[in-house]
Design a protein around this motif. Structure first.
Motif, PDB file in Angstrom:
ATOM      1  N   PHE A   5      12.836  -2.526   3.448  1.00  0.00           N
ATOM      2  CA  PHE A   5      12.026  -1.425   3.507  1.00  0.00           C
ATOM      3  C   PHE A   5      10.395  -1.968   2.977  1.00  0.00           C
ATOM      4  O   PHE A   5      10.576  -2.407   1.931  1.00  0.00           O
ATOM      5  N   ILE A   6       9.528  -1.921   3.887  1.00  0.00           N
ATOM      6  CA  ILE A   6       8.141  -2.466   3.412  1.00  0.00           C
ATOM      7  C   ILE A   6       7.475  -1.277   3.351  1.00  0.00           C
ATOM      8  O   ILE A   6       7.128  -0.717   4.699  1.00  0.00           O
ATOM      9  N   ASN A   7       6.637  -0.616   2.496  1.00  0.00           N
ATOM     10  CA  ASN A   7       5.660   0.078   2.659  1.00  0.00           C
ATOM     11  C   ASN A   7       4.358  -0.326   1.930  1.00  0.00           C
ATOM     12  O   ASN A   7       4.471  -0.531   0.690  1.00  0.00           O
ATOM     13  N   LEU A  41       7.637  -4.054  -6.588  1.00  0.00           N
ATOM     14  CA  LEU A  41       6.303  -3.432  -6.105  1.00  0.00           C
ATOM     15  C   LEU A  41       5.293  -4.561  -6.417  1.00  0.00           C
ATOM     16  O   LEU A  41       5.260  -4.989  -7.561  1.00  0.00           O
ATOM     17  N   HIS A  42       4.622  -4.739  -5.617  1.00  0.00           N
ATOM     18  CA  HIS A  42       3.337  -5.915  -5.726  1.00  0.00           C
ATOM     19  C   HIS A  42       2.095  -5.073  -5.659  1.00  0.00           C
ATOM     20  O   HIS A  42       1.936  -4.194  -5.042  1.00  0.00           O
ATOM     21  N   ARG A  43       1.149  -5.922  -6.382  1.00  0.00           N
ATOM     22  CA  ARG A  43      -0.265  -5.334  -6.461  1.00  0.00           C
ATOM     23  C   ARG A  43      -1.050  -6.458  -6.090  1.00  0.00           C
ATOM     24  O   ARG A  43      -1.120  -7.609  -6.434  1.00  0.00           O
ATOM     25  N   ALA A  44      -2.047  -6.259  -5.025  1.00  0.00           N
ATOM     26  CA  ALA A  44      -3.028  -7.245  -4.735  1.00  0.00           C
ATOM     27  C   ALA A  44      -3.760  -7.765  -5.720  1.00  0.00           C
ATOM     28  O   ALA A  44      -4.227  -7.069  -6.738  1.00  0.00           O
ATOM     29  N   LEU A  45      -4.000  -8.962  -5.531  1.00  0.00           N
ATOM     30  CA  LEU A  45      -4.898  -9.684  -6.520  1.00  0.00           C
ATOM     31  C   LEU A  45      -6.649  -9.300  -6.323  1.00  0.00           C
ATOM     32  O   LEU A  45      -7.089  -9.238  -7.192  1.00  0.00           O
ATOM     33  N   ALA A  46      -7.097  -8.943  -5.091  1.00  0.00           N
ATOM     34  CA  ALA A  46      -8.194  -8.687  -4.805  1.00  0.00           C
ATOM     35  C   ALA A  46      -8.424  -7.268  -4.969  1.00  0.00           C
ATOM     36  O   ALA A  46      -7.763  -6.361  -4.357  1.00  0.00           O
ATOM     37  N   ASP A  47      -9.448  -6.826  -5.716  1.00  0.00           N
ATOM     38  CA  ASP A  47      -9.738  -5.162  -5.738  1.00  0.00           C
ATOM     39  C   ASP A  47     -10.073  -4.575  -4.342  1.00  0.00           C
ATOM     40  O   ASP A  47     -10.110  -3.442  -4.458  1.00  0.00           O
ATOM     41  N   ASP A  48     -10.564  -5.464  -3.512  1.00  0.00           N
ATOM     42  CA  ASP A  48     -11.032  -4.965  -2.256  1.00  0.00           C
ATOM     43  C   ASP A  48     -10.220  -4.904  -1.124  1.00  0.00           C
ATOM     44  O   ASP A  48     -10.299  -4.659  -0.156  1.00  0.00           O
ATOM     45  N   ASN A  55       5.250  -2.109  -1.453  1.00  0.00           N
ATOM     46  CA  ASN A  55       6.700  -1.903  -2.093  1.00  0.00           C
ATOM     47  C   ASN A  55       7.600  -2.355  -1.219  1.00  0.00           C
ATOM     48  O   ASN A  55       7.528  -2.218   0.232  1.00  0.00           O
ATOM     49  N   LEU A  56       8.364  -3.337  -1.536  1.00  0.00           N
ATOM     50  CA  LEU A  56       9.607  -3.965  -0.869  1.00  0.00           C
ATOM     51  C   LEU A  56      10.933  -3.513  -1.495  1.00  0.00           C
ATOM     52  O   LEU A  56      11.253  -3.740  -2.710  1.00  0.00           O
ATOM     53  N   ALA A  57      11.883  -2.789  -0.639  1.00  0.00           N
ATOM     54  CA  ALA A  57      13.193  -2.550  -1.070  1.00  0.00           C
ATOM     55  C   ALA A  57      14.108  -2.825  -0.167  1.00  0.00           C
ATOM     56  O   ALA A  57      14.021  -2.766   0.870  1.00  0.00           O
ATOM     57  N   THR A  58      15.216  -3.267  -1.057  1.00  0.00           N
ATOM     58  CA  THR A  58      16.414  -3.547  -0.085  1.00  0.00           C
ATOM     59  C   THR A  58      17.450  -2.686  -0.118  1.00  0.00           C
ATOM     60  O   THR A  58      17.781  -2.200  -1.094  1.00  0.00           O
ATOM     61  N   TRP A  59      18.035  -2.371   0.901  1.00  0.00           N
ATOM     62  CA  TRP A  59      19.297  -1.397   1.110  1.00  0.00           C
ATOM     63  C   TRP A  59      20.508  -1.938   1.846  1.00  0.00           C
ATOM     64  O   TRP A  59      20.055  -3.120   2.516  1.00  0.00           O
ATOM     65  N   GLU A  60      21.424  -1.465   1.614  1.00  0.00           N
ATOM     66  CA  GLU A  60      22.660  -2.290   1.902  1.00  0.00           C
ATOM     67  C   GLU A  60      22.612  -2.024   3.648  1.00  0.00           C
ATOM     68  O   GLU A  60      23.410  -3.040   4.507  1.00  0.00           O
ATOM     69  N   SER A  61      22.055  -1.021   4.270  1.00  0.00           N
ATOM     70  CA  SER A  61      21.996  -0.621   5.824  1.00  0.00           C
ATOM     71  C   SER A  61      20.966  -0.013   6.044  1.00  0.00           C
ATOM     72  O   SER A  61      20.439   0.768   5.193  1.00  0.00           O
ATOM     73  N   ALA A  62      20.581  -0.034   7.364  1.00  0.00           N
ATOM     74  CA  ALA A  62      19.640   1.163   7.819  1.00  0.00           C
ATOM     75  C   ALA A  62      20.131   2.518   7.850  1.00  0.00           C
ATOM     76  O   ALA A  62      19.382   3.457   7.426  1.00  0.00           O
ATOM     77  N   LYS A  63      21.488   2.649   7.701  1.00  0.00           N
ATOM     78  CA  LYS A  63      21.995   4.084   7.749  1.00  0.00           C
ATOM     79  C   LYS A  63      21.766   4.517   6.448  1.00  0.00           C
ATOM     80  O   LYS A  63      21.390   5.592   6.136  1.00  0.00           O
ATOM     81  N   ALA A  64      22.115   3.704   5.523  1.00  0.00           N
ATOM     82  CA  ALA A  64      21.987   4.090   4.159  1.00  0.00           C
ATOM     83  C   ALA A  64      20.518   4.400   3.690  1.00  0.00           C
ATOM     84  O   ALA A  64      20.211   5.376   2.997  1.00  0.00           O
TER      85      ALA A  64
END
Length: 106
Positions: A5-7, A41-48, A55-64
């Protein structure tokens, strides 16, 4: 099959702490859900940068992942403060991987 999941979040300069407090509430909740594996959770290096956090989260399945988006999750993400931080969420599957083989050779 595991999914990612990427947000991407738009966070105005100077509002990082407020965003992180909200994100930590939701992330803590999701960590307790069946099928959760990990996150970064990643933060951009550029303020602009348009998307200051990813946010990148790994899940065991799409159903989960779908099942984790229950009433408790909805209650957290519908807090009025979240309106200040628009996001672009999507669920992905891995279709190709690789690594830097030059750094793996000693």
């Amino acid at each position: 099959m595991p999914v990612t999941f990427i947000n991407l979040f738009e966070v105005p300069a100077g509002r990082e702490e407020a965003f992180r407090l909200l994100w930590e509430q939701v992330n803590g909740y999701m960590q307790g859900q069946p099928g959760y594996r990990s996150h970064r959770l990643h933060r951009a290096l550029a303020d602009d940068a348009r998307y200051r956090y990813a946010n990148l989260a790994t899940w065991e399945s799409a159903k989960a992942w779908r099942d984790a988006h229950d009433e408790g999750f909805t209650k957290l993400v519908t807090q009025p403060q979240w309106r200040e931080f628009p996001s672009t969420p999507a669920l992905y599957e891995v279709v190709h991987t690789g690594e830097d083989t030059a750094s793996a050779i000693s």
